[in-house]
Scaffold this motif. Structure first.
Motif, PDB file in Angstrom:
ATOM      1  N   SER A  41       0.859  -1.183   0.000  1.00 38.39           N
ATOM      2  CA  SER A  41       0.000   0.000   0.000  1.00 38.39           C
ATOM      3  C   SER A  41       0.902   1.242   0.000  1.00 38.39           C
ATOM      4  CB  SER A  41      -0.889  -0.022   1.254  1.00 38.39           C
ATOM      5  OG  SER A  41      -1.313   1.274   1.588  1.00 38.39           O
ATOM      6  N   THR A  42       0.650   2.169  -0.917  1.00 33.35           N
ATOM      7  CA  THR A  42       1.431   3.418  -0.940  1.00 33.35           C
ATOM      8  C   THR A  42       1.196   4.192   0.348  1.00 33.35           C
ATOM      9  OG1 THR A  42      -0.383   4.564  -2.067  1.00 33.35           O
ATOM     10  CG2 THR A  42       1.349   3.648  -3.455  1.00 33.35           C
ATOM     11  N   GLN A  43      -0.010   4.034   0.896  1.00 33.62           N
ATOM     12  CA  GLN A  43      -0.395   4.735   2.114  1.00 33.62           C
ATOM     13  C   GLN A  43       0.499   4.282   3.280  1.00 33.62           C
ATOM     14  OE1 GLN A  43      -2.504   6.859   1.286  1.00 33.62           O
ATOM     15  NE2 GLN A  43      -3.653   7.549   3.061  1.00 33.62           N
ATOM     16  N   GLN A  65      -0.877  -2.364  -6.208  1.00 35.26           N
ATOM     17  CA  GLN A  65      -0.877  -2.509  -4.739  1.00 35.26           C
ATOM     18  C   GLN A  65      -1.445  -3.888  -4.409  1.00 35.26           C
ATOM     19  OE1 GLN A  65      -1.600   1.604  -2.488  1.00 35.26           O
ATOM     20  NE2 GLN A  65      -3.377   1.007  -3.680  1.00 35.26           N
ATOM     21  N   GLY A  68      -4.035  -2.773  -1.061  1.00 43.01           N
ATOM     22  CA  GLY A  68      -4.519  -1.393  -1.071  1.00 43.01           C
ATOM     23  C   GLY A  68      -5.604  -1.204  -0.017  1.00 43.01           C
ATOM     24  N   TRP A  76      -8.856  -1.986  -1.077  1.00 38.18           N
ATOM     25  CA  TRP A  76      -8.934  -1.209  -2.316  1.00 38.18           C
ATOM     26  C   TRP A  76      -8.239  -2.021  -3.408  1.00 38.18           C
ATOM     27  CZ3 TRP A  76     -11.807   2.853  -3.613  1.00 38.18           C
ATOM     28  CH2 TRP A  76     -11.527   3.506  -4.812  1.00 38.18           C
ATOM     29  N   TRP A  84      -2.456   4.780  -8.243  1.00 37.30           N
ATOM     30  CA  TRP A  84      -2.453   4.524  -6.800  1.00 37.30           C
ATOM     31  C   TRP A  84      -1.333   5.378  -6.209  1.00 37.30           C
ATOM     32  CZ3 TRP A  84      -6.688   2.505  -8.031  1.00 37.30           C
ATOM     33  CH2 TRP A  84      -6.818   1.483  -8.938  1.00 37.30           C
ATOM     34  N   MET A  85      -1.718   6.448  -5.546  1.00 38.69           N
ATOM     35  CA  MET A  85      -0.719   7.454  -5.155  1.00 38.69           C
ATOM     36  C   MET A  85      -1.033   8.003  -3.758  1.00 38.69           C
ATOM     37  SD  MET A  85       0.156  10.958  -7.244  1.00 38.69           S
ATOM     38  CE  MET A  85      -1.459  11.717  -7.336  1.00 38.69           C
ATOM     39  N   ASP A 128     -15.696  11.017  -2.311  1.00 35.36           N
ATOM     40  CA  ASP A 128     -15.824  10.132  -3.470  1.00 35.36           C
ATOM     41  C   ASP A 128     -15.986  10.947  -4.736  1.00 35.36           C
ATOM     42  OD1 ASP A 128     -15.723   7.817  -1.991  1.00 35.36           O
ATOM     43  OD2 ASP A 128     -17.900   7.651  -1.791  1.00 35.36           O
ATOM     44  N   LYS A 135     -18.463   5.120  -8.948  1.00 33.95           N
ATOM     45  CA  LYS A 135     -17.248   5.653  -8.312  1.00 33.95           C
ATOM     46  C   LYS A 135     -16.018   5.439  -9.195  1.00 33.95           C
ATOM     47  CE  LYS A 135     -14.766   5.216  -3.924  1.00 33.95           C
ATOM     48  NZ  LYS A 135     -14.967   5.108  -2.484  1.00 33.95           N
TER      49      LYS A 135
HETATM   50  C1  BTN Z   1     -11.925   4.922  -0.433  1.00 39.26           C
HETATM   51  O1  BTN Z   1     -12.236   3.977   0.309  1.00 39.26           O
HETATM   52  O2  BTN Z   1     -12.765   5.469  -1.158  1.00 39.26           O
HETATM   53  C2  BTN Z   1     -10.516   5.459  -0.443  1.00 39.26           C
HETATM   54  C3  BTN Z   1      -9.614   4.622  -1.326  1.00 39.26           C
HETATM   55  C4  BTN Z   1      -8.178   5.116  -1.352  1.00 39.26           C
HETATM   56  C5  BTN Z   1      -7.275   4.198  -2.125  1.00 39.26           C
HETATM   57  C6  BTN Z   1      -5.879   4.758  -2.261  1.00 39.26           C
HETATM   58  S1  BTN Z   1      -4.911   3.988  -3.517  1.00 39.26           S
HETATM   59  C7  BTN Z   1      -3.499   4.850  -2.976  1.00 39.26           C
HETATM   60  C8  BTN Z   1      -3.533   4.827  -1.461  1.00 39.26           C
HETATM   61  N1  BTN Z   1      -2.964   3.594  -0.961  1.00 39.26           N
HETATM   62  C9  BTN Z   1      -3.854   2.833  -0.352  1.00 39.26           C
HETATM   63  O3  BTN Z   1      -3.603   1.717   0.162  1.00 39.26           O
HETATM   64  N2  BTN Z   1      -5.055   3.428  -0.352  1.00 39.26           N
HETATM   65  C10 BTN Z   1      -5.006   4.710  -1.012  1.00 39.26           C
END
Ligand code: BTN
Length: 277
Positions: A41-43, A65, A68, A76, A84-85, A128, A135
């Protein structure tokens, strides 16, 4: 539609980082770029980077990812072709302003998509981005307030050059279906220019957020792009459920609803928001 056929660059181009750095007209955001073929995950990666003054504006991008993260613990789905950022902020404003980061992330994406594809996206509170009620992008804001140097990571998950069939089967997005830019446009989108546009717009809105009083402008811009107003809406907050119509966005970013019993409620904590058609 704007096309840059000559410059069509996909994420796996070896000089992607150099091209992005040269193109970017920002002062802080995107000045430092981490680009990976694959990450969980970039997060999460962004959160592990050691916190320092120079980290502000750093971006982390992954082609794929494996784990994600979406909101409220959701997964995700992040196959190759999506954007994916994560963007790191070290803000010096109060935590009450954090909700506005979700707004400016979504606004930056909506404006960038319009610039590149001429598609008019709509916003669903708080974060969103929708095309034709499906979405296309979600924003996730993670906050680390453990020490006095706050670190905030904004994740942007944008279904760009992928087929929605590869994600819809795995979705757990309330009543929302997913769409992708590729499907809405009928062709692949140049991620380089999309990222450049998102980051430049994000910096513009972030500067607006830092200057006092601009939160009202951000709310107004957000309201212009939303079709939630007047629609029957259900908000879930843990075990509670509120039904009514959306009437406004409050100055603190809360969703203002007129409930079916006639009372007016400001919603700031929620788990899910469902707009009825
Ligand atoms: C949502 O649930 O609507 C938010 C989704 C966010 C996804 C992004 S992809 C880049 C970053 N890394 C992740 O693991 N999640 C966010």
């Amino acid at each position: 539609m704007i096309w840059w056929d000559d410059y069509m660059i996909l994420l796996d181009e070896p000089n992607f980082k150099t091209r992005l750095s040269k193109l970017l007209r920002t002062s802080r955001i995107g000045k430092s770029i981490f680009l990976f073929n694959e990450l969980d995950s970039t997060q999460d990666y962004a959160m592990t980077l050691p916190n320092s003054e120079s980290l502000h504006g750093t971006i982390v991008i992954a082609k794929i990812q494996n784990m994600g993260k979406g909101r409220i613990g959701r997964t995700w789905i992040s196959p190759e072709g999506g954007l994916w950022m994560s963007i790191i902020f070290r803000p010096n404003f109060s935590v009450d302003n954090i909700i506005f980061l979700q707004f400016i992330g979504a606004l930056a994406v909506v404006n960038a998509i319009h610039e590149i594809t001429k598609i008019d996206c709509k916003l669903k509170w708080p974060n969103d981005v929708l095309i034709n009620e499906k979405k296309v992008c979600g924003i996730l804001v993670d906050v680390n307030l453990e020490n006095e140097n706050k670190k905030i990571v904004m994740g942007i998950g944008l279904n760009a050059n992928i087929d929605s069939s590869s994600i819809n089967n795995f979705l757990n997005n309330g009543n929302l279906k997913a769409t992708t830019l590729k499907e809405e446009c009928g062709n692949d989108i140049d991620l380089l220019f999309l990222i450049k546009s998102i980051l430049e717009k994000l910096e513009h809105y972030y500067d607006a957020l830092l200057s006092r009083g601009k939160t009202l402008e951000i709310i107004d811009s957000w309201k212009e792009k939303s079709e939630m107003f007047g629609k029957k809406t259900i908000v879930y907050d843990g075990n509670e459920k509120f039904m009514g119509h959306v009437i406004d966005i409050a100055q603190n970013g809360a969703l203002v609803m007129k409930l079916t019993d006639g009372s007016v409620k400001d919603i700031i904590y929620y788990s899910d928001v469902s707009i009825q058609t």
